[in-house]
Design an enzyme around this catalytic site. Structure first.
Site, PDB file in Angstrom:
ATOM      1  N   LYS A 208     -46.120 -11.696  27.080  1.00 49.54           N
ATOM      2  CA  LYS A 208     -45.504 -10.360  27.005  1.00 49.54           C
ATOM      3  C   LYS A 208     -44.938 -10.041  28.394  1.00 49.54           C
ATOM      4  O   LYS A 208     -43.979  -9.105  28.304  1.00 49.54           O
ATOM      5  CB  LYS A 208     -46.589  -9.403  26.397  1.00 49.54           C
TER       6      LYS A 208
ATOM      7  N   GLU B 175     -59.989  -7.242  27.300  1.00 51.32           N
ATOM      8  CA  GLU B 175     -59.511  -8.659  26.903  1.00 51.32           C
ATOM      9  C   GLU B 175     -60.355  -9.694  27.990  1.00 51.32           C
ATOM     10  O   GLU B 175     -60.977 -10.645  27.526  1.00 51.32           O
ATOM     11  CB  GLU B 175     -58.075  -8.818  26.427  1.00 51.32           C
TER      12      GLU B 175
ATOM     13  N   CYS C 165     -50.296  -5.564  15.283  1.00 51.47           N
ATOM     14  CA  CYS C 165     -49.703  -6.657  16.283  1.00 51.47           C
ATOM     15  C   CYS C 165     -50.409  -7.718  16.088  1.00 51.47           C
ATOM     16  O   CYS C 165     -50.182  -8.984  16.794  1.00 51.47           O
ATOM     17  CB  CYS C 165     -49.903  -6.088  17.861  1.00 51.47           C
TER      18      CYS C 165
ATOM     19  N   PHE D  44     -53.625  -2.461  16.310  1.00 47.36           N
ATOM     20  CA  PHE D  44     -54.007  -1.009  16.047  1.00 47.36           C
ATOM     21  C   PHE D  44     -54.760  -1.293  14.736  1.00 47.36           C
ATOM     22  O   PHE D  44     -54.479  -1.559  13.778  1.00 47.36           O
ATOM     23  CB  PHE D  44     -52.994   0.112  15.900  1.00 47.36           C
TER      24      PHE D  44
ATOM     25  N   HIS E 116     -43.542  -6.738  24.018  1.00 43.65           N
ATOM     26  CA  HIS E 116     -44.570  -6.454  22.944  1.00 43.65           C
ATOM     27  C   HIS E 116     -43.992  -6.552  21.499  1.00 43.65           C
ATOM     28  O   HIS E 116     -43.398  -5.373  21.273  1.00 43.65           O
ATOM     29  CB  HIS E 116     -45.639  -5.287  23.088  1.00 43.65           C
TER      30      HIS E 116
END
Length: 414
Positions: A336, A315, A164, A400, A341
């Site tokens: 998002k 985050e 991503c 990921f 996403h």
């Protein structure tokens, strides 16, 4: 060669909230949700029955059916969005050196639909069931190849793949290519088309997605205490970059300047974020250093903000650690909440959202915010867009494998 300034003169967006740049911006500023019930396959046995999908997209409106059949859906998105970005830039392709045009368009997963269909064909028919276009349609770099071939661009042509974070990595690498003199122009970004049976099943199996089937439109709830996972999305975001000198000389419309980035790794876990946020903090601080600015120069951050229980907190905490008390003065958001996403396209789609916030001095909202999570207490620009003079902005994108990216964009100044 001295480092050169890099500006954005064209953008193309195909998203769940709009299939043109103007429609995308209209959806962003008005808080439109792109999530709806999946209808193109039977979801009866699926834990999640909805996604953020690109509607009203007929690829044959943009290319002939033969060419379309030889592209996976992610490549179709990328090809069309690239054409949009090139057209938006008003560049005259017959007047530039095509040896100096780079193409870097990535995807986090690649031709998932192509792989699935050919696997089914193999089970039924054996080796003879496999399409001769199986491999060319599947491979992640093929979107860059299609754009290069169509327009005759012979500059650097490849893609980074980092889940991503893919879209942002490719923008950063394209920025480097121009800044360092390897190219003068670049078509860059990301594309993804994962809303198929295998995509939904795969993310359900790791319990990453929302299962709010009774209310898909509000399922993506970044920073809300009741968030239960991300909403799977699809689409493409493409930027056309060029040197400052080129853009000014031809009188181009300049949306913003790209002025730095930070890339890092969590070195922690294949899917979970580092709870201490070391990698994210490193990406942000390296981005600020690369741009030669201070933390207090930032007006807006488009956060990765996936709507996962752990990710949003991690985050948020990373931003607090980097910015201190100033973190509360920044207009943050997660687009998002509207687009879902889009995986490998996310960094590029959200960079476009960030650039439009700079260009219009308007920060789009984080929608679907109903109940505050005490651990997420920053200004996420909840539910309504907010006017704000935006000079410098960041876009975060993580993937990921522990991949982290932060891009720095600024308002264009002579």
């Amino acid at each position: 060669m001295s480092e050169r300034r890099v500006v954005v003169t064209g953008m193309g967006a195909i998203t769940p909230i709009g299939n043109t740049l103007d429609a995308f911006w209209d959806g962003l500023k008005n808080g439109k949700s792109g999530a709806s019930v999946i209808k193109h396959f039977d979801t009866e046995k699926f834990a999640t029955k909805f996604a953020a999908m690109v509607d009203d997209f007929n690829v044959e409106d943009f290319m002939d059916s033969k060419a379309a059949r030889r592209m996976d859906r992610f490549s179709q998105f990328a090809s069309v969005a690239s054409d949009m970005a090139i057209a938006d830039s008003s560049i005259k392709l017959d007047e530039i050196d095509k040896n100096r045009v780079a193409v870097l368009i990535g995807t986090g997963i690649g031709g998932m639909e192509t792989f699935y269909k050919n696997a089914v064909a193999y089970e039924k028919h054996g080796p003879r069931g496999i399409s001769p276009f199986f491999i060319p349609m599947l491979i992640p770099d093929i979107a860059s190849g299609h754009v290069s071939i169509k327009h005759g661009f012979r500059g650097p042509n490849y893609c980074a793949v980092s889940a991503c974070a893919t879209g942002s990595h490719n923008i950063g690498l394209a920025y480097d290519s121009i800044r360092n003199g390897q190219s003068d122009y670049a078509v860059c970004g990301g594309a993804e088309a994962p809303v198929i049976e295998m995509g939904v099943s795969g993310f359900n199996s790791i319990k990453a997605m929302s299962t709010r089937n009774d209310d898909p439109a509000t399922a993506s709830r970044p920073f809300d205490v009741d968030r239960d996972g991300f909403v799977l999305g699809e689409g493409s975001g493409i930027l056309f970059l060029e040197t400052y000198d080129s853009a000014v000389k031809r009188g181009a419309k300049i949306y913003a300047e790209i002025c730095g980035y930070g890339f890092s790794a969590d070195a922690h876990h294949i899917t979970a974020p580092d709870p201490e946020g070391k990698g994210v903090m490193l990406a942000i601080t390296e981005a600020l250093k690369s741009a030669g600015i201070k933390a207090e120069d930032i007006d807006h951050i488009n956060m990765h903000g996936t709507s996962t229980p752990l990710g949003d907190i991690a985050e948020t905490n990373s931003i607090k650690k980097v910015f201190g008390d100033y973190a509360y003065k920044i207009n943050l958001n997660s687009t998002k909440s509207m687009t879902g996403h889009t995986l490998g396209a996310a960094g590029a789609v959200e960079s476009i959202a960030t650039i439009l916030a700079i260009y219009n001095d308007l920060v789009p909202p984080t929608i679907n915010h109903f109940k505050t999570d005490p651990q997420c207490d920053l200004n996420y620009t909840v539910n309504e867009a907010q006017d704000r003079k935006v000079r410098y902005a960041l876009n975060n994108a993580f993937g990921f494998g522990g991949h982290n990216t932060t891009l720095v964009m600024k308002k264009f100044e002579e």
